[in-house]
Design an enzyme around this catalytic site. Structure first.
Site, PDB file in Angstrom:
ATOM      1  N   LYS A  13      37.421  35.464  39.659  1.00 27.17           N
ATOM      2  CA  LYS A  13      36.738  36.378  40.578  1.00 27.17           C
ATOM      3  C   LYS A  13      35.257  36.504  40.247  1.00 27.17           C
ATOM      4  CE  LYS A  13      39.327  39.920  39.705  1.00 27.17           C
ATOM      5  NZ  LYS A  13      40.165  39.357  38.629  1.00 27.17           N
ATOM      6  N   ARG A  88      41.849  49.115  42.398  1.00 28.17           N
ATOM      7  CA  ARG A  88      42.852  48.733  41.392  1.00 28.17           C
ATOM      8  C   ARG A  88      44.238  49.283  41.721  1.00 28.17           C
ATOM      9  NH1 ARG A  88      40.856  46.292  36.898  1.00 28.17           N
ATOM     10  NH2 ARG A  88      38.684  46.671  36.364  1.00 28.17           N
ATOM     11  N   ARG A 127      39.453  28.891  26.693  1.00 28.46           N
ATOM     12  CA  ARG A 127      38.133  29.532  26.673  1.00 28.46           C
ATOM     13  C   ARG A 127      37.834  30.068  25.279  1.00 28.46           C
ATOM     14  NH1 ARG A 127      36.845  33.893  31.268  1.00 28.46           N
ATOM     15  NH2 ARG A 127      38.143  35.299  30.033  1.00 28.46           N
ATOM     16  N   ARG A 139      35.611  37.049  23.188  1.00 28.28           N
ATOM     17  CA  ARG A 139      35.770  38.394  23.734  1.00 28.28           C
ATOM     18  C   ARG A 139      37.060  38.996  23.205  1.00 28.28           C
ATOM     19  NH1 ARG A 139      35.057  37.710  30.162  1.00 28.28           N
ATOM     20  NH2 ARG A 139      36.762  39.195  29.998  1.00 28.28           N
ATOM     21  N   ARG A 150      46.917  42.784  29.626  1.00 22.65           N
ATOM     22  CA  ARG A 150      46.086  42.960  30.817  1.00 22.65           C
ATOM     23  C   ARG A 150      46.786  42.396  32.051  1.00 22.65           C
ATOM     24  NH1 ARG A 150      41.044  39.809  29.710  1.00 22.65           N
ATOM     25  NH2 ARG A 150      40.368  40.495  31.756  1.00 22.65           N
TER      26      ARG A 150
END
Length: 193
Positions: A13, A88, A127, A139, A150
């Site tokens: 996104k 959300r 990643r 991250r 998540r």
């Protein structure tokens, strides 16, 4: 052009929003950024948000919708905006529909990037490996366990938003598993109609 991009974390996104932002000259609106800006600016709704945040609470839908209401009236949103990460929940989607109707505005498109959870997990692991190999810092939410949490949270809370927009005939989908440039072409084709 007023857009909502839906899809789980890692679906692309942010990448696609940046491309749409550049192509159409409309801002990508992040609720987190908007909250911080409203707090910094000391707007009435920002002061409400600050009080909640300082007490360690979650900012209510009412406050978030208020911040979005203020933000979409800003001059840089005159040609439109991209919402990524909002709504959300179905309650937020319903509130956004009412807000836009009250302002005499419609959504141009609600587009979901369809992806496979297993491939998403592989993307995140790759990643993280590539970031480490390049000497970067991974991250905190790019480790497999955090990502799985998540993703589960997305399926529980946010995935029903797709059903809401499908139910009112506004949801369109693209193959988020395609290469980045192909996803961009699919988005362009949908937005050309």
């Amino acid at each position: 052009m007023r857009l909502i991009l839906l899809g789980p974390p890692g679906a692309g996104k942010g990448t696609q929003s940046a491309r749409l932002e550049q192509k159409y000259g409309i801002p990508q609106l992040s609720t987190g950024d908007m909250l911080r800006a409203a707090v910094k600016a000391g707007t009435p709704i920002g002061l409400q948000a600050k009080a909640v945040m300082e007490s360690g609470g979650l900012v209510s839908d009412e406050i978030v919708i208020g911040i979005i209401a203020d933000r979409i009236d800003a001059p840089d949103c005159a040609k439109g905006f991209i919402l990524d990460g909002f709504p959300r929940t179905v309650a937020q989607a319903e509130a956004l529909t009412k807000l836009l109707k009250a302002k005499g505005k419609d959504l141009s498109a609600v587009i979901e990037l369809l992806v496979d959870d297993g491939v998403l997990l592989s993307r995140i692991e790759n990643r993280a490996r590539e970031t480490l190999a390049a000497g970067g810092t991974v991250r905190a939410d790019d480790n497999p366990d955090a990502f799985k949490k998540r993703l589960a949270q997305y399926h529980q809370q946010t995935a029903p938003v797709s059903d809401y927009y499908k139910g009112i005939g506004e949801l369109r989908t693209v193959d988020g598993m395609a290469p980045i440039d192909e996803v961009t072409k699919q988005l362009d084709a949908l937005l050309a109609h």
